[in-house]
Design a protein around this motif. Structure first.
Motif, mmCIF file in Angstrom:
data_model
loop_
_atom_site.group_PDB
_atom_site.id
_atom_site.type_symbol
_atom_site.label_atom_id
_atom_site.label_comp_id
_atom_site.label_asym_id
_atom_site.label_seq_id
_atom_site.Cartn_x
_atom_site.Cartn_y
_atom_site.Cartn_z
ATOM 1 N N PRO A 44 0.809 -1.227 0.000
ATOM 2 C CA PRO A 44 0.000 0.000 0.000
ATOM 3 C C PRO A 44 0.837 1.269 0.000
ATOM 4 N N LEU A 45 2.126 1.172 0.319
ATOM 5 C CA LEU A 45 3.045 2.306 0.300
ATOM 6 C C LEU A 45 4.251 1.944 -0.561
ATOM 7 N N ARG A 46 4.864 2.947 -1.187
ATOM 8 C CA ARG A 46 6.054 2.690 -1.987
ATOM 9 C C ARG A 46 7.294 3.171 -1.248
ATOM 10 N N PRO A 47 8.147 2.248 -0.767
ATOM 11 C CA PRO A 47 9.376 2.678 -0.102
ATOM 12 C C PRO A 47 10.296 3.414 -1.081
ATOM 13 N N ALA A 48 10.801 4.555 -0.642
ATOM 14 C CA ALA A 48 11.743 5.338 -1.437
ATOM 15 C C ALA A 48 13.028 5.509 -0.635
ATOM 16 N N ARG A 133 5.310 5.384 23.710
ATOM 17 C CA ARG A 133 4.786 6.760 23.602
ATOM 18 C C ARG A 133 4.496 7.098 22.145
ATOM 19 N N ALA A 134 5.395 6.705 21.260
ATOM 20 C CA ALA A 134 5.213 6.993 19.846
ATOM 21 C C ALA A 134 4.026 6.229 19.268
ATOM 22 N N ARG A 135 3.791 5.041 19.800
ATOM 23 C CA ARG A 135 2.665 4.233 19.327
ATOM 24 C C ARG A 135 1.349 4.968 19.496
ATOM 25 N N ALA A 136 1.238 5.731 20.564
ATOM 26 C CA ALA A 136 0.024 6.517 20.805
ATOM 27 C C ALA A 136 -0.137 7.622 19.761
ATOM 28 N N ARG A 137 0.952 7.986 19.092
ATOM 29 C CA ARG A 137 0.904 9.009 18.041
ATOM 30 C C ARG A 137 0.803 8.378 16.655
ATOM 31 N N GLY A 138 0.666 7.065 16.582
ATOM 32 C CA GLY A 138 0.506 6.389 15.304
ATOM 33 C C GLY A 138 1.795 5.910 14.665
ATOM 34 N N GLN A 139 2.918 5.985 15.397
ATOM 35 C CA GLN A 139 4.193 5.514 14.861
ATOM 36 C C GLN A 139 4.418 4.056 15.230
ATOM 37 N N VAL A 140 5.278 3.390 14.463
ATOM 38 C CA VAL A 140 5.617 2.000 14.754
ATOM 39 C C VAL A 140 7.132 1.859 14.878
ATOM 40 N N ALA A 141 7.564 0.855 15.627
ATOM 41 C CA ALA A 141 8.987 0.581 15.828
ATOM 42 C C ALA A 141 9.194 -0.922 15.842
ATOM 43 N N MET A 142 10.166 -1.398 15.080
ATOM 44 C CA MET A 142 10.393 -2.840 14.928
ATOM 45 C C MET A 142 11.881 -3.146 15.075
ATOM 46 N N VAL A 143 12.186 -4.346 15.584
ATOM 47 C CA VAL A 143 13.555 -4.838 15.697
ATOM 48 C C VAL A 143 13.851 -5.769 14.517
ATOM 49 N N GLY A 144 15.079 -5.691 13.995
ATOM 50 C CA GLY A 144 15.441 -6.439 12.801
ATOM 51 C C GLY A 144 15.939 -7.850 13.062
ATOM 52 N N ALA A 389 1.384 1.047 7.167
ATOM 53 C CA ALA A 389 0.167 1.397 6.426
ATOM 54 C C ALA A 389 -1.095 1.124 7.235
ATOM 55 N N ALA A 390 -1.091 0.034 7.987
ATOM 56 C CA ALA A 390 -2.277 -0.353 8.762
ATOM 57 C C ALA A 390 -2.317 0.296 10.132
ATOM 58 N N GLY A 391 -1.191 0.863 10.574
ATOM 59 C CA GLY A 391 -1.136 1.439 11.912
ATOM 60 C C GLY A 391 -1.156 0.391 13.004
ATOM 61 N N THR A 392 -0.630 -0.803 12.704
ATOM 62 C CA THR A 392 -0.639 -1.892 13.677
ATOM 63 C C THR A 392 0.757 -2.110 14.251
ATOM 64 N N GLU A 393 0.814 -2.771 15.396
ATOM 65 C CA GLU A 393 2.092 -3.056 16.046
ATOM 66 C C GLU A 393 2.874 -4.068 15.219
ATOM 67 N N PRO A 394 4.102 -3.755 14.814
ATOM 68 C CA PRO A 394 4.882 -4.731 14.057
ATOM 69 C C PRO A 394 5.456 -5.795 14.977
ATOM 70 N N SER A 395 5.919 -6.867 14.370
ATOM 71 C CA SER A 395 6.538 -7.941 15.135
ATOM 72 C C SER A 395 7.839 -8.336 14.449
ATOM 73 N N PRO A 396 8.943 -8.386 15.201
ATOM 74 C CA PRO A 396 9.060 -8.137 16.641
ATOM 75 C C PRO A 396 9.110 -6.650 16.961
#
Length: 462
Positions: A44-48, A133-144, A389-396
């Motif tokens: 749904p999004l194009r990475p640039a 805290r960022a999750r409440a603002r709609g951001q996501v964070a994932m470990v590689g 794109a979905a605003g969901t928690e990524p895993s991991p």
């Protein structure tokens, strides 16, 4: 200086601008993933590839040209400030993860951070709190933790979740490399605790702790460990910048299970040892046993001193109804045994994980056409883009990374205390369901000390 914001749309897909900090081994692998993912998968999004960052202006410009990044920066703060960067990808040694990730999250960016999440539990806790805290603002964070994205490992997780193995009894996993066997291999950042946090434990052990817990579907509740540094001093690296913000933080970045280089993957180590030797302040190898929440037993081995083993990650799970086994050096294959079949015809069978209905295979080739290591980074990028794109928690998530960090800390405490059984504390990963039924009381308290078990076998029988 902030760059001009790109067009918001590409065709009918909004652009997701990526900014990456670090550009050597892991940077090259992540670049490959970001370049490829939009061509392999319908997203749904194009990475640039907006910008890449490193300390050396000429080197980072060359890396940008080689890997397809539109711009190059020499200060990660400038990269975070760019208007065309919505997601920051951190491919630096662990000593800089917390500062960069927290700053990026506070600036409103999504974040992908290489493993292990940090160099300490305290840093990982701060990062997980910033991500929450960022999750409440709609951001996501994932470990590689990219090995989750090997299709055979994703399929193994599916088999366990479907109950094909039944109740787990044993998990055994090892990760063996040999790039430190030579005692004259130079003293790179990976051998200095202030930069790397730990040695084989953080570099390789983080991978196998995450992978074992992910495939098993449950967490470790306690460990008993031994570790050793076999070569205590090594030649100092010629021309190595001092301090955590030197080449080790931006350019000389193997970051993620490999020795390859100060100048990029596959090149070996072009730098030479200089005058004098310096102390190695991390472990060369670690072995530990563990107990899962269900009561299943686990064994782990991680070393960079196993002569002849290049990147041998092997995992086996045994349950009441069956077993599965995997070898990263044969990463398109999974070996599965169904113990409910008649003994006369039962046994491990080889599953070639290249069918269209296997995980991630919808984006690739016809059955039987093998995938490789680099594809795991495209799969990682795919999953993260879908979460953004979905605003969901990524895993991991960063919370999952914190839980792995707590396991690593428990391993270090146990090894320092003559292999004493040490609870991991910590919470279960977000994508792992709780163990069925209550945990027996014997699993929630520290059992009496027992003689340490022999090191687990480096081979998996399949």
């Amino acid at each position: 200086m902030a760059a001009k914001e790109p067009p918001a749309q590409s065709g009918d897909r909004p652009v997701l601008g990526i900014g990456m900090v670090g550009y050597a081994f892991m940077g090259a692998a992540h670049s490959q993933g970001w370049r490829t993912v939009g061509r392999a998968f319908d997203l749904p999004l194009r990475p640039a590839l907006a910008a890449v960052c490193g300390r050396d202006a000429a080197a980072v410009r060359a890396a940008a040209d080689q890997h397809g990044w539109a711009a190059a920066e020499t200060d990660w703060r400038e990269l975070i400030a760019r208007d065309d960067v919505q997601l920051v990808d951190i491919c630096t040694p662990g000593d800089s993860h917390a500062e960069i990730a927290i700053a990026a999250l506070e600036a409103g960016k999504h974040v992908l951070c290489e493993k292990p999440l940090a160099n300490s539990v305290a840093e990982a806790e701060a990062m997980a709190a910033a991500a929450e805290r960022a999750r409440a603002r709609g951001q996501v964070a994932m470990v590689g933790f990219n090995y989750r994205r090997v299709p055979a490992m994703a399929y193994a997780r599916r088999l366990v979740a479907e109950g094909r193995l039944g109740a787990l009894r044993h998990v055994r996993v090892c990760y063996l490399q040999d790039w430190l066997v030579d005692p004259d291999f130079p003293l790179t950042w990976r051998l200095e605790r202030e930069h790397a946090g730990s040695g084989a434990l953080g570099d390789l052990g983080a991978h196998i702790v995450d992978l074992a817990q992910h495939v098993a579907g449950e967490r470790l509740v306690g460990v008993s460990a031994l570790s050793e540094t076999f070569v205590r001093e090594r030649p100092r690296l010629v021309g190595a910048p001092a301090g955590p913000a030197g080449a080790s933080s931006m350019g000389a970045d193997p970051a993620g299970g490999g020795p390859a280089a100060e100048n990029g993957a596959g090149a070996g180590l072009p730098a030479a040892g200089g005058a004098g030797r310096g102390p190695v302040t991390v472990d060369d190898a670690v072995v530990f046993t563990g107990r899962l929440a269900s009561g299943a037993l686990a064994s782990f081995e991680a070393t960079r001193m196993a002569a002849g083993r290049k990147n041998a990650l092997r995992l086996e799970l045994n349950g009441e109804r069956g077993s599965l086994a995997f070898d990263l050096e044969r990463l398109n294959e999974l070996f599965f045994h169904d113990h409910t079949e008649p003994a006369a015809s039962a046994g491990f069978r080889r599953v070639l994980v290249t069918e269209p209905d296997h995980p991630y295979l919808e984006g690739w080739w016809p059955p039987g056409h093998a995938l490789g290591y680099e594809h795991t980074f495209a799969h990682q990028a795919r999953d993260l883009v879908l979460a953004v794109a979905a605003g969901t928690e990524p895993s991991p998530s960063f919370a999952d990374g914190l839980q792995v960090q707590r396991v690593l800390a428990a391993v270090e405490r146990s090894a320092a205390d003559h292999a004493a059984y040490t609870p991991t504390e910590g919470q279960a990963p977000t994508d792992v369901p709780p163990a069925a039924g209550p945990v027996p009381p014997s699993l929630t308290t520290t059992p009496p000390p027992s003689p340490p078990p022999p090191p687990p076998s480096s081979a998996v029988t399949a």
